[in-house]
Design a protein around this motif. Sequence first.
Motif, mmCIF file in Angstrom:
data_model
loop_
_atom_site.group_PDB
_atom_site.id
_atom_site.type_symbol
_atom_site.label_atom_id
_atom_site.label_comp_id
_atom_site.label_asym_id
_atom_site.label_seq_id
_atom_site.Cartn_x
_atom_site.Cartn_y
_atom_site.Cartn_z
ATOM 1 N N GLN A 116 0.863 -1.124 0.074
ATOM 2 C CA GLN A 116 -0.044 0.044 0.063
ATOM 3 C C GLN A 116 0.952 1.272 -0.111
ATOM 4 O O GLN A 116 0.645 2.385 -0.740
ATOM 5 C CB GLN A 116 -0.915 -0.013 1.100
ATOM 6 C CG GLN A 116 -1.807 -1.190 0.981
ATOM 7 C CD GLN A 116 -2.527 -1.246 2.461
ATOM 8 O OE1 GLN A 116 -1.858 -0.898 3.671
ATOM 9 N NE2 GLN A 116 -3.700 -1.966 2.525
ATOM 10 N N GLU A 117 2.066 1.261 0.821
ATOM 11 C CA GLU A 117 2.856 2.320 0.902
ATOM 12 C C GLU A 117 3.410 2.654 -0.576
ATOM 13 O O GLU A 117 3.629 3.899 -1.043
ATOM 14 C CB GLU A 117 3.818 2.320 1.855
ATOM 15 C CG GLU A 117 3.255 2.293 3.234
ATOM 16 C CD GLU A 117 4.390 2.004 4.301
ATOM 17 O OE1 GLU A 117 5.369 1.681 3.912
ATOM 18 O OE2 GLU A 117 4.099 2.083 5.445
ATOM 19 N N LEU A 118 4.179 1.529 -0.959
ATOM 20 C CA LEU A 118 4.745 1.550 -2.518
ATOM 21 C C LEU A 118 3.972 2.188 -3.456
ATOM 22 O O LEU A 118 4.296 2.910 -4.214
ATOM 23 C CB LEU A 118 5.262 0.212 -3.040
ATOM 24 C CG LEU A 118 6.581 0.010 -2.098
ATOM 25 C CD1 LEU A 118 6.939 -1.543 -2.269
ATOM 26 C CD2 LEU A 118 7.791 0.960 -2.324
ATOM 27 N N LEU A 119 2.687 1.874 -3.552
ATOM 28 C CA LEU A 119 1.567 2.126 -4.625
ATOM 29 C C LEU A 119 1.297 3.927 -4.351
ATOM 30 O O LEU A 119 0.391 4.214 -5.385
ATOM 31 C CB LEU A 119 0.289 1.153 -4.525
ATOM 32 C CG LEU A 119 0.523 -0.056 -5.109
ATOM 33 C CD1 LEU A 119 -0.636 -0.828 -4.554
ATOM 34 C CD2 LEU A 119 0.783 -0.193 -6.485
ATOM 35 N N ARG A 120 1.490 4.115 -3.423
ATOM 36 C CA ARG A 120 1.439 5.941 -3.463
ATOM 37 C C ARG A 120 2.037 6.504 -4.338
ATOM 38 O O ARG A 120 2.042 7.860 -4.505
ATOM 39 C CB ARG A 120 1.522 6.049 -1.808
ATOM 40 C CG ARG A 120 0.516 5.874 -0.951
ATOM 41 C CD ARG A 120 1.029 6.389 0.418
ATOM 42 N NE ARG A 120 0.045 5.833 1.456
ATOM 43 C CZ ARG A 120 0.187 5.797 2.875
ATOM 44 N NH1 ARG A 120 1.286 6.547 3.195
ATOM 45 N NH2 ARG A 120 -0.666 5.280 3.636
ATOM 46 N N HIS A 121 3.372 5.833 -4.592
ATOM 47 C CA HIS A 121 4.244 6.643 -5.402
ATOM 48 C C HIS A 121 4.713 5.771 -6.749
ATOM 49 O O HIS A 121 5.451 6.393 -7.402
ATOM 50 C CB HIS A 121 5.690 7.257 -4.819
ATOM 51 C CG HIS A 121 5.174 8.059 -3.329
ATOM 52 N ND1 HIS A 121 4.791 9.156 -3.359
ATOM 53 C CD2 HIS A 121 5.457 7.342 -2.136
ATOM 54 C CE1 HIS A 121 4.700 9.501 -2.061
ATOM 55 N NE2 HIS A 121 4.816 8.477 -1.313
ATOM 56 N N ARG A 177 -7.372 5.269 -6.780
ATOM 57 C CA ARG A 177 -6.471 5.931 -7.807
ATOM 58 C C ARG A 177 -6.040 4.935 -8.907
ATOM 59 O O ARG A 177 -6.205 3.746 -8.856
ATOM 60 C CB ARG A 177 -5.233 6.132 -7.018
ATOM 61 C CG ARG A 177 -5.029 7.426 -6.017
ATOM 62 C CD ARG A 177 -3.791 7.643 -5.295
ATOM 63 N NE ARG A 177 -2.797 7.957 -6.411
ATOM 64 C CZ ARG A 177 -1.606 7.178 -6.690
ATOM 65 N NH1 ARG A 177 -1.601 6.111 -5.818
ATOM 66 N NH2 ARG A 177 -0.852 7.559 -7.686
ATOM 67 N N ASN A 178 -5.866 5.531 -9.949
ATOM 68 C CA ASN A 178 -5.425 4.789 -11.247
ATOM 69 C C ASN A 178 -4.067 4.201 -10.977
ATOM 70 O O ASN A 178 -3.059 5.108 -11.407
ATOM 71 C CB ASN A 178 -5.663 5.580 -12.477
ATOM 72 C CG ASN A 178 -5.088 4.690 -13.694
ATOM 73 O OD1 ASN A 178 -5.027 3.620 -13.683
ATOM 74 N ND2 ASN A 178 -5.113 5.472 -14.788
ATOM 75 N N LEU A 179 -3.834 2.912 -10.691
ATOM 76 C CA LEU A 179 -2.632 2.555 -10.439
ATOM 77 C C LEU A 179 -1.979 1.620 -11.387
ATOM 78 O O LEU A 179 -1.075 1.043 -11.568
ATOM 79 C CB LEU A 179 -2.699 1.490 -9.287
ATOM 80 C CG LEU A 179 -3.304 2.134 -7.930
ATOM 81 C CD1 LEU A 179 -3.577 1.287 -6.711
ATOM 82 C CD2 LEU A 179 -2.261 3.278 -7.256
ATOM 83 N N GLY A 180 -2.698 1.833 -12.734
ATOM 84 C CA GLY A 180 -2.206 1.152 -13.910
ATOM 85 C C GLY A 180 -2.320 -0.550 -13.809
ATOM 86 O O GLY A 180 -1.424 -1.202 -14.563
ATOM 87 N N VAL A 181 -3.319 -0.883 -13.128
ATOM 88 C CA VAL A 181 -3.651 -2.427 -13.002
ATOM 89 C C VAL A 181 -4.155 -3.022 -14.239
ATOM 90 O O VAL A 181 -5.316 -2.410 -14.789
ATOM 91 C CB VAL A 181 -4.485 -2.662 -11.875
ATOM 92 C CG1 VAL A 181 -4.645 -4.089 -11.451
ATOM 93 C CG2 VAL A 181 -3.890 -2.183 -10.577
ATOM 94 N N VAL A 205 -8.667 13.822 -4.786
ATOM 95 C CA VAL A 205 -8.259 14.063 -3.305
ATOM 96 C C VAL A 205 -6.863 13.357 -3.221
ATOM 97 O O VAL A 205 -5.887 14.046 -2.738
ATOM 98 C CB VAL A 205 -9.254 13.728 -2.232
ATOM 99 C CG1 VAL A 205 -8.749 13.689 -0.930
ATOM 100 C CG2 VAL A 205 -10.450 14.757 -2.387
ATOM 101 N N PHE A 206 -6.777 12.162 -3.488
ATOM 102 C CA PHE A 206 -5.849 11.173 -3.309
ATOM 103 C C PHE A 206 -4.695 11.746 -4.202
ATOM 104 O O PHE A 206 -3.265 11.563 -3.975
ATOM 105 C CB PHE A 206 -6.014 9.665 -3.379
ATOM 106 C CG PHE A 206 -6.389 9.266 -2.412
ATOM 107 C CD1 PHE A 206 -6.024 9.145 -1.114
ATOM 108 C CD2 PHE A 206 -7.815 8.661 -2.531
ATOM 109 C CE1 PHE A 206 -6.410 8.688 -0.042
ATOM 110 C CE2 PHE A 206 -8.248 8.056 -1.469
ATOM 111 C CZ PHE A 206 -7.823 7.930 -0.095
ATOM 112 N N ASP A 207 -4.763 12.663 -5.380
ATOM 113 C CA ASP A 207 -3.863 12.902 -6.321
ATOM 114 C C ASP A 207 -3.401 14.374 -5.656
ATOM 115 O O ASP A 207 -2.807 15.221 -6.521
ATOM 116 C CB ASP A 207 -4.417 13.149 -7.681
ATOM 117 C CG ASP A 207 -4.322 11.769 -8.036
ATOM 118 O OD1 ASP A 207 -3.593 10.922 -7.936
ATOM 119 O OD2 ASP A 207 -5.106 11.466 -9.117
#
Length: 238
Positions: free
Chosen positions: A64-69, A156-160, A215-217
Amino acid sequence: MARVSRFTLADRREAVARAFGGSESPTAVAESLGIHITTLYRWAGSSTTEDPGPAPARLVEATQELLRHADYADITIESVAARCGLAPRTAFHHFPTKRELFQAAVDDAAAVLIERIHERSTDATWPETPLQQLQTFLRIAAESIYETPRTHVLFRNLGVPKSEGTAEHWHDSFVAAITELLRSAAEAGQIDAATDLSAAARLLTGAMRGIHTAVFDGADSDTALTLVGRVHLLIPPA
């Protein structure tokens, strides 16, 4: 006033010990306590124990932390293991594929969010009319989301890749709740009776997801909450 947990600190420590230090599996312990398995992971990774927690909980949190950036494609099980100080073989033992690890990260975030919404809903003062209840529900959900950073993996759009998308079924539960509130509003004569309730619920959910993503962006959460308070007005009145 927050809802008091029925589990004491001693209860949580005992559950963690049973799930990750004994002969029982985490799934079996969770079922015996009537809780979601991700709740066990959170207990294990919190201050209920003096150690850093069992490997699965640490791996989920690190993901979860890595997916923030970073995007989904940029993350490997090896990088997640390095983030939380575990050997890659340990990570692969618990999550043989990245898809399984990401699913666990999504499930954990969703379980925490649903619990937070339930707590706020229990303490809230609910209006009498269905449309205003919808407005209250949407605000409670938004407030719960913004105060729970890990839920960014749900919005967020995480490119999944679509073939590996794992958050959609959690959004379906929100669609179902909104549909029922809209049905009550239609029966009460608050909205146009010809409204396609299912389609309207999905559109409202999409609008909310767009606001949460912003908001998350980095968008202002107070402004977002103001907009959330007006989303229900998108439904044609009677």
